[in-house]
Write a protein that holds these residues in place. Structure first.
Motif, PDB file in Angstrom:
ATOM      1  N   ARG A 187      42.421   9.110  -6.173  1.00 53.45           N
ATOM      2  CA  ARG A 187      41.261   8.396  -6.704  1.00 53.45           C
ATOM      3  C   ARG A 187      40.164   9.441  -6.933  1.00 53.45           C
ATOM      4  NH1 ARG A 187      42.323   2.893  -6.116  1.00 53.45           N
ATOM      5  NH2 ARG A 187      40.284   2.404  -7.027  1.00 53.45           N
ATOM      6  N   VAL A 188      39.853   9.676  -8.209  1.00 48.70           N
ATOM      7  CA  VAL A 188      38.929  10.756  -8.568  1.00 48.70           C
ATOM      8  C   VAL A 188      37.749  10.177  -9.347  1.00 48.70           C
ATOM      9  CG1 VAL A 188      38.680  12.969  -9.745  1.00 48.70           C
ATOM     10  CG2 VAL A 188      40.898  12.340  -8.741  1.00 48.70           C
TER      11      VAL A 188
ATOM     12  N   SER B 293      35.296  19.894   2.802  1.00 47.99           N
ATOM     13  CA  SER B 293      36.756  19.896   2.885  1.00 47.99           C
ATOM     14  C   SER B 293      37.418  20.994   2.060  1.00 47.99           C
ATOM     15  CB  SER B 293      37.297  18.539   2.425  1.00 47.99           C
ATOM     16  OG  SER B 293      37.079  18.364   1.027  1.00 47.99           O
ATOM     17  N   GLY B 294      36.696  21.502   1.058  1.00 50.70           N
ATOM     18  CA  GLY B 294      37.287  22.490   0.174  1.00 50.70           C
ATOM     19  C   GLY B 294      38.226  21.905  -0.854  1.00 50.70           C
ATOM     20  N   ARG B 295      38.281  20.584  -0.955  1.00 50.28           N
ATOM     21  CA  ARG B 295      39.200  19.920  -1.881  1.00 50.28           C
ATOM     22  C   ARG B 295      38.447  19.363  -3.086  1.00 50.28           C
ATOM     23  NH1 ARG B 295      44.167  19.717   0.046  1.00 50.28           N
ATOM     24  NH2 ARG B 295      44.539  19.797   2.297  1.00 50.28           N
ATOM     25  N   VAL B 296      39.189  19.121  -4.156  1.00 50.36           N
ATOM     26  CA  VAL B 296      38.626  18.478  -5.338  1.00 50.36           C
ATOM     27  C   VAL B 296      38.316  17.025  -4.995  1.00 50.36           C
ATOM     28  CG1 VAL B 296      39.085  17.739  -7.702  1.00 50.36           C
ATOM     29  CG2 VAL B 296      39.851  19.987  -6.936  1.00 50.36           C
ATOM     30  N   VAL B 297      37.060  16.629  -5.192  1.00 51.49           N
ATOM     31  CA  VAL B 297      36.648  15.272  -4.831  1.00 51.49           C
ATOM     32  C   VAL B 297      36.117  14.488  -6.028  1.00 51.49           C
ATOM     33  CG1 VAL B 297      36.174  15.787  -2.410  1.00 51.49           C
ATOM     34  CG2 VAL B 297      34.387  16.169  -4.125  1.00 51.49           C
ATOM     35  N   ALA B 298      35.913  15.143  -7.162  1.00 49.23           N
ATOM     36  CA  ALA B 298      35.384  14.466  -8.346  1.00 49.23           C
ATOM     37  C   ALA B 298      35.607  15.377  -9.552  1.00 49.23           C
ATOM     38  CB  ALA B 298      33.900  14.136  -8.175  1.00 49.23           C
TER      39      ALA B 298
ATOM     40  N   ARG C 222      45.900   7.244 -14.565  1.00 44.70           N
ATOM     41  CA  ARG C 222      47.053   8.139 -14.406  1.00 44.70           C
ATOM     42  C   ARG C 222      47.016   8.800 -13.035  1.00 44.70           C
ATOM     43  NH1 ARG C 222      45.859  11.608 -18.190  1.00 44.70           N
ATOM     44  NH2 ARG C 222      46.705  10.285 -19.836  1.00 44.70           N
ATOM     45  N   TRP C 223      45.851   9.242 -12.625  1.00 46.29           N
ATOM     46  CA  TRP C 223      45.733   9.898 -11.316  1.00 46.29           C
ATOM     47  C   TRP C 223      45.988   8.907 -10.173  1.00 46.29           C
ATOM     48  CZ3 TRP C 223      40.453  12.058 -13.290  1.00 46.29           C
ATOM     49  CH2 TRP C 223      40.694  13.076 -14.219  1.00 46.29           C
ATOM     50  N   ARG C 224      45.542   7.663 -10.341  1.00 46.19           N
ATOM     51  CA  ARG C 224      45.778   6.665  -9.289  1.00 46.19           C
ATOM     52  C   ARG C 224      47.271   6.418  -9.097  1.00 46.19           C
ATOM     53  NH1 ARG C 224      41.277   3.961 -11.325  1.00 46.19           N
ATOM     54  NH2 ARG C 224      42.611   2.571 -12.564  1.00 46.19           N
ATOM     55  N   ARG C 225      48.014   6.402 -10.200  1.00 47.69           N
ATOM     56  CA  ARG C 225      49.460   6.183 -10.091  1.00 47.69           C
ATOM     57  C   ARG C 225      50.137   7.301  -9.308  1.00 47.69           C
ATOM     58  NH1 ARG C 225      48.715   4.305 -15.522  1.00 47.69           N
ATOM     59  NH2 ARG C 225      49.337   6.329 -16.400  1.00 47.69           N
ATOM     60  N   GLN C 226      49.500   8.458  -9.237  1.00 47.03           N
ATOM     61  CA  GLN C 226      50.036   9.581  -8.473  1.00 47.03           C
ATOM     62  C   GLN C 226      49.372   9.706  -7.101  1.00 47.03           C
ATOM     63  OE1 GLN C 226      50.384  12.237 -12.472  1.00 47.03           O
ATOM     64  NE2 GLN C 226      51.013  13.241 -10.575  1.00 47.03           N
ATOM     65  N   GLY C 227      48.567   8.706  -6.751  1.00 45.43           N
ATOM     66  CA  GLY C 227      48.002   8.657  -5.409  1.00 45.43           C
ATOM     67  C   GLY C 227      46.630   9.274  -5.251  1.00 45.43           C
TER      68      GLY C 227
END
Length: 406
Positions: A228-229, A169-174, A221-226
């Motif tokens: 899941r990392v 995907s080219g996206r940050v996943v972890a 904090r990241w979950r509150r912004q939508g």
């Protein structure tokens, strides 16, 4: 900007040939010498960007030169050009990198103009060396256990996060959690400046718990912004000698509102348990609690295919020594292909560390690697900056609408 190159080659024809190849490129200033003593003397007097060294030389050889080069306060980057076998050159490269040198490539003689172009391109793309890290290491006094514990308590020792990107995907996943020290006098220090002291004072367990807590809070904090990392946290295997460690880590995770399935413990290769049964017992129990489990730095040190096949890992991290230069080194390319094929057959997530060039990234994608991390992707970031990175990568509303129509 002029690049200064030093060539160490005992054969007069080869020395002149290499000097002409490099010197014909614009913006390159070349010096050449025939023996190790002269090369070391020149490096002591001048600041070189790249040293190109032969291995097979009478008297002191190229291996001895590399060892002497690494002992200098600010050694230049290195390339090896030799008639030695590929495996010997690969071994020389690993030795140099283990001594802290940055190796831009290994080239078989006769060196071609295209080889020189690749090395100079790698030199141009190499991240700038900074004077800060050596200065920090030189002036940081040995911290005692009290200072280190206080830094953990007051938040001076903290977790930063290096993103892992999907090659699909080219996206940050972890992300991987990496410890940093916001030192009151010296600024932000990387782990190499103080981690040896943490090990000597037996504080690795306390550091592990601190990093786990910081990671879970960042995930919240990241979950509150939508977002899941999943986050990976380094775990020295000798801590598995504490038989109730998996229970303690699970209890801590649940108490902090974390999810075991979104946390992965990377078993580091630089330590081991006194009894191998503790290693396997701890690994099994961490997986039974729902945590992910990664073999860190695979391809170096104590890591082995036997452990990879017989331990319940969910992820394997390929060491940077096998990644850097894989696009131009057939031996590294073949090794990576074998490891990635095996890991895919085992159903593991495959993460390549130390990705620093587009060419190496393309090889990893072609071979079927899952994720990558390294300076080409991003350095480690404080939690708030990592959040900004996630925001920047989030699909825009119009992109999401178009995806829904597909």
């Amino acid at each position: 900007m002029t690049q200064r190159v030093l060539i160490l080659e005992d054969q007069p024809f080869q020395r002149g040939y290499l000097a002409n190849l490099f010197g014909s490129r614009g913006g390159v200033q070349v010096n050449a010498c025939e023996d190790v003593e002269a090369a070391i003397a020149l490096c002591a007097c001048h600041s070189y960007d790249l040293v190109v060294s032969d291995l097979l030389m009478p008297g002191q050889d190229g291996i001895q030169f590399i060892q002497a080069l690494a002992a200098q306060p600010r050694p230049p980057r290195l390339a090896v050009a030799s008639t030695a076998s590929r495996r010997m050159m690969a071994s020389a490269r690993l030795m140099a990198e283990s001594l802290g040198l940055e190796v831009l490539g290994v080239v078989s003689k006769p060196v071609a103009a295209a080889d020189v172009e690749v090395l100079l391109e790698a030199l141009a793309q190499a991240r700038p060396s900074t004077d800060a890290a050596p200065a920090q290491a030189a002036v940081l006094p040995e911290p005692d256990a009290r200072q280190l514990r206080q830094a953990m308590v007051d938040g001076s020792l903290t977790a930063w996060f290096q993103p892992k990107k999907s090659l699909q995907s080219g996206r940050v996943v972890a992300a991987e959690a990496l410890v940093r020290w916001r030192h009151p006098q010296l600024g932000t220090l990387t782990a190499g400046s103080f981690l040896p002291a943490i090990c000597r004072h037996g504080l690795e367990g306390e550091l592990l718990r601190m990093m786990l807590e910081a990671s879970i809070k960042a995930q919240a904090r990241w979950r509150r912004q939508g977002f899941r990392v999943p986050v990976s946290i380094n775990l020295p295997p000798h801590l598995l000698e504490q038989s109730d460690l998996p229970d303690e880590l699970l209890a801590m995770t649940l108490a902090l509102g974390g999810t075991p399935g979104e946390l992965c413990f990377e078993l580091m290769e630089n330590s081991t348990t006194r009894h191998v049964s503790d290693f396997y017992a701890g690994a099994c129990r961490l997986r039974m609690k729902g945590f992910g489990l990664a073999q860190d730095d695979f391809g170096q040190g104590l890591s082995s295919v036997h452990n990879l096949v017989n331990t319940p890992f969910t992820e394997v991290k390929i060491d940077r020594a096998l990644v850097s230069g894989c696009a131009r080194d057939p031996a590294l390319h073949l090794t990576l292909a074998t490891i990635i094929a095996l890991a895919n057959q085992l159903g593991l997530v495959i993460v390549a560390e130390g990705v620093e060039s587009d060419a190496d990234l393309a090889v990893l994608r072609q071979l079927g690697c899952s994720q990558v991390q390294g300076f080409l992707i991003s350095q480690a970031l404080p939690p708030e900056e990592f959040t900004c990175l996630l925001d920047d990568e989030a699909p825009r509303a119009d992109e999401a609408a178009q995806a829904a129509l597909r």
